[in-house]
Write a protein that holds these residues in place. Sequence first.
Motif, short mmCIF file in Angstrom:
data_model
loop_
_atom_site.label_atom_id
_atom_site.label_comp_id
_atom_site.label_asym_id
_atom_site.label_seq_id
_atom_site.Cartn_x
_atom_site.Cartn_y
_atom_site.Cartn_z
N PHE A 74 12.81 -57.29 4.36
CA PHE A 74 13.71 -56.20 4.74
C PHE A 74 14.90 -56.77 5.50
O PHE A 74 16.05 -56.52 5.16
CB PHE A 74 12.95 -55.17 5.59
N TYR A 80 11.42 -58.07 12.35
CA TYR A 80 11.32 -57.15 11.21
C TYR A 80 10.12 -57.45 10.31
O TYR A 80 9.99 -56.86 9.23
CB TYR A 80 12.59 -57.22 10.36
N ALA A 83 8.11 -54.76 8.39
CA ALA A 83 8.82 -53.90 7.45
C ALA A 83 9.08 -54.70 6.18
O ALA A 83 9.26 -55.93 6.22
CB ALA A 83 10.13 -53.40 8.04
N GLU A 85 10.91 -54.35 1.96
CA GLU A 85 11.69 -53.57 0.99
C GLU A 85 10.98 -53.55 -0.36
O GLU A 85 10.43 -54.57 -0.79
CB GLU A 85 13.09 -54.19 0.83
N ASN A 118 6.09 -50.42 7.72
CA ASN A 118 7.21 -49.65 7.18
C ASN A 118 7.61 -50.20 5.81
O ASN A 118 7.75 -51.42 5.65
CB ASN A 118 8.46 -49.76 8.07
N TYR A 120 10.71 -49.75 2.82
CA TYR A 120 12.07 -49.25 2.63
C TYR A 120 12.50 -49.44 1.18
O TYR A 120 12.18 -50.45 0.55
CB TYR A 120 13.05 -49.98 3.54
N CYS A 122 16.01 -49.35 -1.15
CA CYS A 122 17.47 -49.34 -1.21
C CYS A 122 17.86 -48.86 -2.60
O CYS A 122 17.52 -49.51 -3.60
CB CYS A 122 18.00 -50.75 -0.93
N TYR A 146 8.59 -40.73 0.69
CA TYR A 146 9.69 -41.42 1.36
C TYR A 146 10.69 -40.41 1.90
O TYR A 146 10.89 -39.34 1.32
CB TYR A 146 10.39 -42.37 0.39
N TRP A 167 19.19 -45.48 1.83
CA TRP A 167 17.92 -46.08 2.25
C TRP A 167 16.90 -44.96 2.41
O TRP A 167 17.21 -43.92 3.01
CB TRP A 167 18.06 -46.81 3.58
N GLU A 169 12.66 -44.37 3.55
CA GLU A 169 11.64 -45.01 4.39
C GLU A 169 10.30 -44.31 4.24
O GLU A 169 10.23 -43.09 4.13
CB GLU A 169 12.10 -44.93 5.85
#
Length: 200
Positions: A74, A80, A83, A85, A118, A120, A122, A146, A167, A169
């Motif tokens: 992420f 981080y 988290a 992506e 978490n 995420y 994009c 999300y 974004w 989450e």
Amino acid sequence: MNSEIILRPATPADAPALLAIYAPYVEETAITFEYEVPSVEEFRSRIRRTLEKYPYIVAQRGEDILGYAYTGVFKGRAAYDWAAETTIYLDRTQRRTGLGRRLYQALEDISRAQHICNLYACIGYPEVEDEYLTQNSVRFHDHLGYTLVGRFRKCGYKFGTWYDMVWMEKLLCTHPDRPQPIIPFPALAPDTLRGLGVQI
């Protein structure tokens, strides 16, 4: 012919099949903001780098790979680490079949086993839907729980059009006061992965 779809970890040898799924998204859509289709060797390198820490899962029926999904960094700072992506691409014949949900569920389960909190996404987002980009990805992620947390206006330019980026989450757990160290994907026990529906 066995029609059962299995989920398994990707390998670098899958690069040609996965690139064949990805290439039309580059050439014909703004779902990815990448302009040029990467080479097979570059794609193979991307798979290797991801698998050093994160899951990269393919859905396969017989000899055919139908889609893939993975998580990745992420942000590069250590704070981080909890988290990640998400990314998902399906063979375009497999949309609205439930396969995307199944791949994402596997990613979520594996991420929890890694102690990631978490996730995420994009996502390219059009102000007005067109032939290159719709709002389907936002709707897909919304259905999976999300939440939209940010929008960047006209930050991507492709096919002569400015597109937004959003974004989204999803929180996977109640955040502990002291999170446990992240377990790299290769360090997860095979029994753990089999228990999450991923064949080894």
